[in-house]
Motif scaffolding. Sequence first.
Motif, PDB file in Angstrom:
ATOM      1  N   ILE A  62       0.839  -1.206   0.000  1.00 44.33           N
ATOM      2  CA  ILE A  62       0.000   0.000   0.000  1.00 44.33           C
ATOM      3  C   ILE A  62       0.871   1.253   0.000  1.00 44.33           C
ATOM      4  CG2 ILE A  62      -1.651   1.353   1.358  1.00 44.33           C
ATOM      5  CD1 ILE A  62      -2.804  -1.338   2.346  1.00 44.33           C
ATOM      6  N   ILE A  63       1.883   1.267   0.864  1.00 49.61           N
ATOM      7  CA  ILE A  63       2.776   2.428   0.943  1.00 49.61           C
ATOM      8  C   ILE A  63       3.549   2.603  -0.358  1.00 49.61           C
ATOM      9  CG2 ILE A  63       4.879   3.286   2.071  1.00 49.61           C
ATOM     10  CD1 ILE A  63       3.723   2.136   4.694  1.00 49.61           C
ATOM     11  N   PHE A  64       3.997   1.497  -0.931  1.00 48.12           N
ATOM     12  CA  PHE A  64       4.719   1.560  -2.210  1.00 48.12           C
ATOM     13  C   PHE A  64       3.844   2.180  -3.301  1.00 48.12           C
ATOM     14  CE2 PHE A  64       5.912  -0.267  -6.321  1.00 48.12           C
ATOM     15  CZ  PHE A  64       7.257   0.085  -6.379  1.00 48.12           C
ATOM     16  N   LEU A  65       2.597   1.764  -3.361  1.00 45.93           N
ATOM     17  CA  LEU A  65       1.695   2.284  -4.385  1.00 45.93           C
ATOM     18  C   LEU A  65       1.422   3.774  -4.175  1.00 45.93           C
ATOM     19  CD1 LEU A  65      -0.862  -0.663  -4.691  1.00 45.93           C
ATOM     20  CD2 LEU A  65       0.957  -0.035  -6.308  1.00 45.93           C
ATOM     21  N   MET A  66       1.283   4.181  -2.902  1.00 44.72           N
ATOM     22  CA  MET A  66       1.094   5.607  -2.621  1.00 44.72           C
ATOM     23  C   MET A  66       2.326   6.398  -3.037  1.00 44.72           C
ATOM     24  SD  MET A  66      -0.991   5.802   1.013  1.00 44.72           S
ATOM     25  CE  MET A  66       0.427   5.243   1.968  1.00 44.72           C
ATOM     26  N   GLY A  67       3.494   5.839  -2.763  1.00 47.67           N
ATOM     27  CA  GLY A  67       4.726   6.512  -3.154  1.00 47.67           C
ATOM     28  C   GLY A  67       4.875   6.605  -4.662  1.00 47.67           C
ATOM     29  N   MET A  68       4.365   5.595  -5.367  1.00 47.64           N
ATOM     30  CA  MET A  68       4.432   5.617  -6.826  1.00 47.64           C
ATOM     31  C   MET A  68       3.614   6.758  -7.412  1.00 47.64           C
ATOM     32  SD  MET A  68       6.528   3.469  -8.027  1.00 47.64           S
ATOM     33  CE  MET A  68       6.038   3.553  -9.757  1.00 47.64           C
ATOM     34  N   VAL A  69       2.543   7.152  -6.719  1.00 49.20           N
ATOM     35  CA  VAL A  69       1.761   8.306  -7.174  1.00 49.20           C
ATOM     36  C   VAL A  69       2.636   9.556  -7.150  1.00 49.20           C
ATOM     37  CG1 VAL A  69      -0.213   9.800  -6.666  1.00 49.20           C
ATOM     38  CG2 VAL A  69      -0.434   7.316  -6.411  1.00 49.20           C
ATOM     39  N   MET A  70       3.371   9.721  -6.052  1.00 49.39           N
ATOM     40  CA  MET A  70       4.308  10.841  -5.987  1.00 49.39           C
ATOM     41  C   MET A  70       5.358  10.756  -7.086  1.00 49.39           C
ATOM     42  SD  MET A  70       5.320  11.775  -2.035  1.00 49.39           S
ATOM     43  CE  MET A  70       6.672  12.823  -2.591  1.00 49.39           C
ATOM     44  N   LEU A  71       5.870   9.552  -7.307  1.00 48.56           N
ATOM     45  CA  LEU A  71       6.922   9.385  -8.300  1.00 48.56           C
ATOM     46  C   LEU A  71       6.415   9.696  -9.708  1.00 48.56           C
ATOM     47  CD1 LEU A  71       9.874   8.621  -8.639  1.00 48.56           C
ATOM     48  CD2 LEU A  71       9.173   6.231  -8.890  1.00 48.56           C
ATOM     49  N   VAL A  72       5.189   9.320  -9.998  1.00 53.35           N
ATOM     50  CA  VAL A  72       4.587   9.635 -11.306  1.00 53.35           C
ATOM     51  C   VAL A  72       4.523  11.143 -11.505  1.00 53.35           C
ATOM     52  CG1 VAL A  72       2.433   9.593 -12.617  1.00 53.35           C
ATOM     53  CG2 VAL A  72       3.283   7.498 -11.578  1.00 53.35           C
ATOM     54  N   PHE A  73       4.069  11.863 -10.467  1.00 54.90           N
ATOM     55  CA  PHE A  73       3.997  13.323 -10.573  1.00 54.90           C
ATOM     56  C   PHE A  73       5.398  13.929 -10.698  1.00 54.90           C
ATOM     57  CE2 PHE A  73      -0.314  13.016  -8.511  1.00 54.90           C
ATOM     58  CZ  PHE A  73      -1.008  13.518  -9.594  1.00 54.90           C
ATOM     59  N   ALA A  74       6.392  13.312 -10.053  1.00 54.16           N
ATOM     60  CA  ALA A  74       7.764  13.796 -10.174  1.00 54.16           C
ATOM     61  C   ALA A  74       8.264  13.660 -11.611  1.00 54.16           C
ATOM     62  CB  ALA A  74       8.674  13.030  -9.217  1.00 54.16           C
ATOM     63  N   PHE A  75       7.961  12.520 -12.234  1.00 55.42           N
ATOM     64  CA  PHE A  75       8.345  12.334 -13.640  1.00 55.42           C
ATOM     65  C   PHE A  75       7.582  13.292 -14.557  1.00 55.42           C
ATOM     66  CE2 PHE A  75      10.229   8.204 -12.421  1.00 55.42           C
ATOM     67  CZ  PHE A  75      11.393   8.258 -13.172  1.00 55.42           C
ATOM     68  N   LEU A  76       6.306  13.524 -14.234  1.00 53.62           N
ATOM     69  CA  LEU A  76       5.518  14.462 -15.040  1.00 53.62           C
ATOM     70  C   LEU A  76       6.085  15.877 -14.928  1.00 53.62           C
ATOM     71  CD1 LEU A  76       1.846  13.268 -14.378  1.00 53.62           C
ATOM     72  CD2 LEU A  76       3.139  13.113 -16.518  1.00 53.62           C
ATOM     73  N   LYS A 119       0.392  19.594  -8.003  1.00 53.70           N
ATOM     74  CA  LYS A 119      -0.125  18.229  -7.840  1.00 53.70           C
ATOM     75  C   LYS A 119       0.869  17.370  -7.054  1.00 53.70           C
ATOM     76  CE  LYS A 119      -3.027  18.219 -12.003  1.00 53.70           C
ATOM     77  NZ  LYS A 119      -3.204  17.661 -13.365  1.00 53.70           N
ATOM     78  N   LEU A 120       2.149  17.540  -7.347  1.00 55.75           N
ATOM     79  CA  LEU A 120       3.180  16.804  -6.616  1.00 55.75           C
ATOM     80  C   LEU A 120       3.190  17.216  -5.148  1.00 55.75           C
ATOM     81  CD1 LEU A 120       5.638  14.973  -6.346  1.00 55.75           C
ATOM     82  CD2 LEU A 120       7.054  16.863  -7.196  1.00 55.75           C
ATOM     83  N   MET A 121       3.084  18.507  -4.885  1.00 58.50           N
ATOM     84  CA  MET A 121       3.078  18.990  -3.504  1.00 58.50           C
ATOM     85  C   MET A 121       1.894  18.414  -2.730  1.00 58.50           C
ATOM     86  SD  MET A 121       1.668  21.309  -1.185  1.00 58.50           S
ATOM     87  CE  MET A 121       0.808  22.520  -2.198  1.00 58.50           C
ATOM     88  N   LEU A 122       0.711  18.423  -3.339  1.00 55.09           N
ATOM     89  CA  LEU A 122      -0.483  17.877  -2.676  1.00 55.09           C
ATOM     90  C   LEU A 122      -0.354  16.370  -2.483  1.00 55.09           C
ATOM     91  CD1 LEU A 122      -3.270  19.916  -4.520  1.00 55.09           C
ATOM     92  CD2 LEU A 122      -2.445  20.233  -2.176  1.00 55.09           C
ATOM     93  N   ALA A 123       0.225  15.692  -3.468  1.00 51.27           N
ATOM     94  CA  ALA A 123       0.437  14.251  -3.342  1.00 51.27           C
ATOM     95  C   ALA A 123       1.402  13.943  -2.203  1.00 51.27           C
ATOM     96  CB  ALA A 123       0.973  13.681  -4.661  1.00 51.27           C
ATOM     97  N   SER A 124       2.407  14.803  -2.023  1.00 47.79           N
ATOM     98  CA  SER A 124       3.383  14.582  -0.951  1.00 47.79           C
ATOM     99  C   SER A 124       2.741  14.760   0.426  1.00 47.79           C
ATOM    100  CB  SER A 124       4.574  15.535  -1.104  1.00 47.79           C
ATOM    101  OG  SER A 124       4.212  16.874  -0.834  1.00 47.79           O
ATOM    102  N   VAL A 125       1.856  15.734   0.560  1.00 46.60           N
ATOM    103  CA  VAL A 125       1.144  15.949   1.823  1.00 46.60           C
ATOM    104  C   VAL A 125       0.275  14.735   2.141  1.00 46.60           C
ATOM    105  CG1 VAL A 125      -0.600  17.342   3.010  1.00 46.60           C
ATOM    106  CG2 VAL A 125       1.182  18.464   1.642  1.00 46.60           C
ATOM    107  N   SER A 126      -0.421  14.243   1.131  1.00 50.00           N
ATOM    108  CA  SER A 126      -1.265  13.051   1.323  1.00 50.00           C
ATOM    109  C   SER A 126      -0.413  11.844   1.686  1.00 50.00           C
ATOM    110  CB  SER A 126      -2.061  12.761   0.045  1.00 50.00           C
ATOM    111  OG  SER A 126      -2.927  13.831  -0.266  1.00 50.00           O
ATOM    112  N   TYR A 127       0.736  11.719   1.027  1.00 43.73           N
ATOM    113  CA  TYR A 127       1.599  10.559   1.258  1.00 43.73           C
ATOM    114  C   TYR A 127       2.082  10.485   2.696  1.00 43.73           C
ATOM    115  CZ  TYR A 127       5.489   7.339   1.175  1.00 43.73           C
ATOM    116  OH  TYR A 127       6.323   6.289   1.473  1.00 43.73           O
ATOM    117  N   ILE A 128       2.640  11.584   3.206  1.00 40.40           N
ATOM    118  CA  ILE A 128       3.254  11.529   4.539  1.00 40.40           C
ATOM    119  C   ILE A 128       2.200  11.233   5.603  1.00 40.40           C
ATOM    120  CG2 ILE A 128       3.070  13.993   5.103  1.00 40.40           C
ATOM    121  CD1 ILE A 128       6.111  11.692   5.756  1.00 40.40           C
TER     122      ILE A 128
END
Length: 299
Positions: A251-265, A277-286
């Motif tokens: 689950i954590i890996f998949l959440m982190g992959m969302v951040m990584l996708v936005f980082a590549f974008l 979007k990356l910033m908001l994803a990072s807040v959700s992730y932590i």
Amino acid sequence: MKTAVNTATAPTLALAIADFKEITKARLAISVVFSSLAGYLLGAEQIEGVSLLLLAFGGYCMVGASNAYNQIIEKDLDALMKRTQNRPIPSGRMSVNKALFIAILLTVLGVVSLYVLNPKTAMFGAISIFLYTSCYTPLKTKTPLAVFVGAFPGAIPFMLGWVAATNEFGIEPGTLFMIQFFWQFPHFWALGWMLDDDYKRGGFKMLPTGKKDKGTALQIIMYTIWMLVISVVPAFGFTGRLELSIPAAVIIFLMGMVMLVFAFLLYERRDNVTARKLMLASVSYITLMQVVYVIDKFI
């Protein structure tokens, strides 16, 4: 007459509360307290309500003090930036002396509260204030390495909770520290990307290359990968009492992959919309990562 006095007092009190929340950055402080409580729950063998209250109160005081000192030091620079010019000090609603009184009071209350838990917790809390105000804050206008320096006090809260619960520092709180340490780079660089023009008005050097370019985006990708790796390491049994089940790690890996996708974008698009979007994803992730860790421990 009483009604008139009460009517006049109410807005004044509301404004004072609003300014206190602003000078201590209440939302940020609450998120830090959340991290500390998550760390406590992970480390505690027996949960004590008084300890949780002391940690929450002391943690808020320490973060609030750091933010108040920061706004005192940067008052002239805050006046130059749109997002900060309405803060209590640059707007003239609060004097420097009043802000300093609040900062010192919060420092004392915070250190004492955390010391009641145990001396190590108070020590790490005091170190976080020192690093934030004496190292990170003055470096922001001198070098992009300020973000690296600021990542140290910023990574303490998650670890602090474990130390508060156990009075020990080892591989477990060290791992919690590293997770939040690496997380801060994509988070703050995404924020710095969005606010680059405003930061430049204040003379702040927040992006690693100084530009919204592929070099900055590439570093965001690399630190996101490191964050992701460290976040799932406890699933492999290398981190003592800090454990993570395989389902939770997935689950954590998949959440982190969302951040990584936005980082590549962001690397591809290099625009503020993707950075947001990356910033908001990072807040959700932590936040969600810490929730998953805690839930995984208790089920």
